[in-house]
Design a protein around this motif. Sequence first.
Motif, PDB file in Angstrom:
ATOM      1  N   ARG A   1       0.830  -1.204   0.000  1.00  9.61           N
ATOM      2  CA  ARG A   1       0.000   0.000   0.000  1.00  9.61           C
ATOM      3  C   ARG A   1       0.869   1.260   0.000  1.00  9.61           C
ATOM      4  O   ARG A   1       0.559   2.242  -0.682  1.00  9.61           O
ATOM      5  CB  ARG A   1      -0.897  -0.019   1.240  1.00  9.61           C
ATOM      6  CG  ARG A   1      -1.788   1.196   1.404  1.00  9.61           C
ATOM      7  CD  ARG A   1      -2.892   1.238   0.397  1.00  9.61           C
ATOM      8  NE  ARG A   1      -3.867   2.266   0.748  1.00  9.61           N
ATOM      9  CZ  ARG A   1      -4.623   2.907  -0.120  1.00  9.61           C
ATOM     10  NH1 ARG A   1      -4.529   2.631  -1.404  1.00  9.61           N
ATOM     11  NH2 ARG A   1      -5.488   3.812   0.271  1.00  9.61           N
ATOM     12  N   GLU A   2       1.983   1.221   0.710  1.00  6.10           N
ATOM     13  CA  GLU A   2       2.893   2.367   0.746  1.00  6.10           C
ATOM     14  C   GLU A   2       3.479   2.646  -0.642  1.00  6.10           C
ATOM     15  O   GLU A   2       3.602   3.805  -1.054  1.00  6.10           O
ATOM     16  CB  GLU A   2       4.018   2.109   1.754  1.00  6.10           C
ATOM     17  CG  GLU A   2       5.038   3.224   1.871  1.00  6.10           C
ATOM     18  CD  GLU A   2       4.467   4.502   2.481  1.00  6.10           C
ATOM     19  OE1 GLU A   2       5.115   5.546   2.336  1.00  6.10           O
ATOM     20  OE2 GLU A   2       3.374   4.465   3.089  1.00  6.10           O
ATOM     21  N   HIS A   3       3.834   1.593  -1.364  1.00  2.00           N
ATOM     22  CA  HIS A   3       4.348   1.787  -2.721  1.00  2.00           C
ATOM     23  C   HIS A   3       3.280   2.423  -3.611  1.00  2.00           C
ATOM     24  O   HIS A   3       3.585   3.277  -4.449  1.00  2.00           O
ATOM     25  CB  HIS A   3       4.794   0.456  -3.323  1.00  2.00           C
ATOM     26  CG  HIS A   3       5.975  -0.167  -2.638  1.00  2.00           C
ATOM     27  ND1 HIS A   3       7.066   0.563  -2.243  1.00  2.00           N
ATOM     28  CD2 HIS A   3       6.237  -1.453  -2.284  1.00  2.00           C
ATOM     29  CE1 HIS A   3       7.957  -0.241  -1.663  1.00  2.00           C
ATOM     30  NE2 HIS A   3       7.472  -1.467  -1.682  1.00  2.00           N
ATOM     31  N   ALA A   4       2.019   1.979  -3.445  1.00  2.68           N
ATOM     32  CA  ALA A   4       0.929   2.527  -4.257  1.00  2.68           C
ATOM     33  C   ALA A   4       0.718   4.006  -3.972  1.00  2.68           C
ATOM     34  O   ALA A   4       0.335   4.773  -4.872  1.00  2.68           O
ATOM     35  CB  ALA A   4      -0.355   1.751  -3.999  1.00  2.68           C
ATOM     36  N   LEU A   5       0.980   4.429  -2.759  1.00  2.00           N
ATOM     37  CA  LEU A   5       0.776   5.829  -2.387  1.00  2.00           C
ATOM     38  C   LEU A   5       1.961   6.717  -2.773  1.00  2.00           C
ATOM     39  O   LEU A   5       1.779   7.880  -3.144  1.00  2.00           O
ATOM     40  CB  LEU A   5       0.531   5.934  -0.875  1.00  2.00           C
ATOM     41  CG  LEU A   5      -0.770   5.291  -0.359  1.00  2.00           C
ATOM     42  CD1 LEU A   5      -0.806   5.317   1.161  1.00  2.00           C
ATOM     43  CD2 LEU A   5      -1.987   5.985  -0.947  1.00  2.00           C
ATOM     44  N   THR A   6       3.168   6.165  -2.689  1.00  2.00           N
ATOM     45  CA  THR A   6       4.365   6.996  -2.932  1.00  2.00           C
ATOM     46  C   THR A   6       4.858   6.919  -4.374  1.00  2.00           C
ATOM     47  O   THR A   6       5.443   7.889  -4.876  1.00  2.00           O
ATOM     48  CB  THR A   6       5.506   6.581  -1.989  1.00  2.00           C
ATOM     49  OG1 THR A   6       5.786   5.175  -2.174  1.00  2.00           O
ATOM     50  CG2 THR A   6       5.120   6.826  -0.543  1.00  2.00           C
ATOM     51  N   THR A   7       4.661   5.775  -5.041  1.00  2.00           N
ATOM     52  CA  THR A   7       5.100   5.632  -6.443  1.00  2.00           C
ATOM     53  C   THR A   7       3.961   5.026  -7.260  1.00  2.00           C
ATOM     54  O   THR A   7       4.097   3.935  -7.826  1.00  2.00           O
ATOM     55  CB  THR A   7       6.362   4.751  -6.556  1.00  2.00           C
ATOM     56  OG1 THR A   7       6.094   3.478  -5.938  1.00  2.00           O
ATOM     57  CG2 THR A   7       7.553   5.398  -5.872  1.00  2.00           C
ATOM     58  N   PRO A   8       2.822   5.706  -7.338  1.00  2.00           N
ATOM     59  CA  PRO A   8       1.635   5.106  -7.962  1.00  2.00           C
ATOM     60  C   PRO A   8       1.804   4.764  -9.435  1.00  2.00           C
ATOM     61  O   PRO A   8       1.191   3.810  -9.925  1.00  2.00           O
ATOM     62  CB  PRO A   8       0.558   6.170  -7.762  1.00  2.00           C
ATOM     63  CG  PRO A   8       1.307   7.448  -7.588  1.00  2.00           C
ATOM     64  CD  PRO A   8       2.556   7.073  -6.869  1.00  2.00           C
TER      65      PRO A   8
END
Length: 588
Positions: free
Chosen positions: A15-22
């Motif tokens: 989820r963090e990757h989706a938010l920071t590097t969508p």
Amino acid sequence: MVDLPHATDAAAVIREHALTTPERTAVILVDDVERTDGDTRWSYAQLDAEARKIGSWLRARYPVGTRVLLLYPTGFDFAAAYVGCLYAGVAAVPAPLPGRYRHEQARVTGIARNAAVSAALTDAENLPEVQAWVDGEGLTGTRVLATDSAGLADPGESWTPEELDQQSLAMLQYTSGSTGDPKGVTLTHGNLLHNVDSQRRAFAMGAGTRLGGWIPHYHDMGLLGQILPALLLGGTCVLMRSSAFLKRPHHWLQVIDKYGIHLSAAPNFAYELCCSRVSDEQLAGLDLSRWRVAVNGSEPIDTAVLDAFAKRFAPAGLRDDVLCPCYGMAESTVFVSGVAFRKAVVTTVDVDRLRENRFVPAESGADLVGCGVPSDCDLLIVDPGTGEPLQPGGIGEIWLRGPSIGTAYWGDTPATERAFVQGGYLRTGDLGTLFDGELYVTGRLAETVTVYGHHLYPQDIERRLREHHPELGSVGAAFTVPLARSGAEPEDVLVVTHEVTGRPAEDVLRRLADGIKETVDREFGIPVGGVALLRRGAVRRTTSGKIQRVAMRGLFLDGELSPMYADYGQPVTDALGAWRTSRSARDR
């Protein structure tokens, strides 16, 4: 980069990757590597959006820890469903589609019943097949959903994944079943995070690294050795279908070339297949200079195959330190040991001492491949009968302990008690030794062949037969069957089953069977009680290519092999008759 060992859970990391590097590419599906438009791509934002729909649907209906069966072909839908399960806090249970054959359906049915799944997720194309299988097997209470066509509601940006921790159950990873029925290993979020971090350090991976290949997603090497590391590290996973590799092995290498893949994994047979079926013309079009880690694992590693592959593809820029023999298993999440960026370590050992379970280096003998240095787990080599640690040079059962090791087999207390022993160690069932810090795996405890006091590894017999008899196909299974003798303890006799290339005449098969018996007697000093020569595809294998010698033994005893040619001595014929009589009595 996210600190994986200290993250709360795997869902939070993705989820963090989706938010920071969508916009970063998460998954690439290659339909045809030879076409310029032969792939489709999902960003982390797309993956997250689809996973949140599935996760929201699951969380509204099922409590944390519920088991959910995932039945998908290779592609985005599986990735979304797997991440959706992580988001919802339910336990994903990846499995192959039921398939056409009874033994394939029986495997999936066994998994579904053992895991007591509440739902089965699939795609629209396979929904009728999956629903028919669920109904036919009487899996009442198992709801079937096609996640790509169910019109799942978007929960909105305010929806967040279930709050979990490293002790939360993440999934059940079923073993390959190479030596028995598949067992569901309970893996926590902590297991997943720790093991991916071990792979990251071993293989020098990070955000932006590309991994991928053809290994099925329901196999630990495909899911936990390629897809999950990419998603947890913020990299990209490149997927191709297994059937595409088996039909055209060079497509795997083309995918590695075209997409700049850093790590791709496969069993030994895949490297052997590339050596024999990639043409000079296909080789000329490859650039493998960016491939840095070629994991070879999941089945016995043949030094001859490593050498042949390195030599064959050196003209395509393959470096001599790319091939990376590794050791791992579902019970350890996937990865135990392997050292990248070096040439494979090979030690020649005395054959006679090897048969006595001693590892003694020699100038000539058997070449064994090192599988790296275990660095993130405790490893013991023990006497499999007593559990006592062996002295250096002794070959015994490999025991493991560490944060990547699962804790139990789901719904199988007897198997759990046998495998997970005191002190937190896992009995792997594999035989091997440590030499100069390097792990050498010599075979499987359940498959060791013992005849007249000789202890042999079946893969050695099978390999030697193929060296002397080129008419044989690439797959065989050697095992023993018991011979009941009146007034004496039962003895075991060796049986060799092997696929044959083409459809030779009966007199050719007869001479081949005679040659097999002569070769084993000359090379190993033991008689062969029976030979069964089989058509291509008749030797049972797991999804990763492991030979199922225990299953082949059962098929042989039950008379279900249908050989092209059979040569059984009278003791074996008598043993078969006794076995089938006792089976009929049991069935009554």
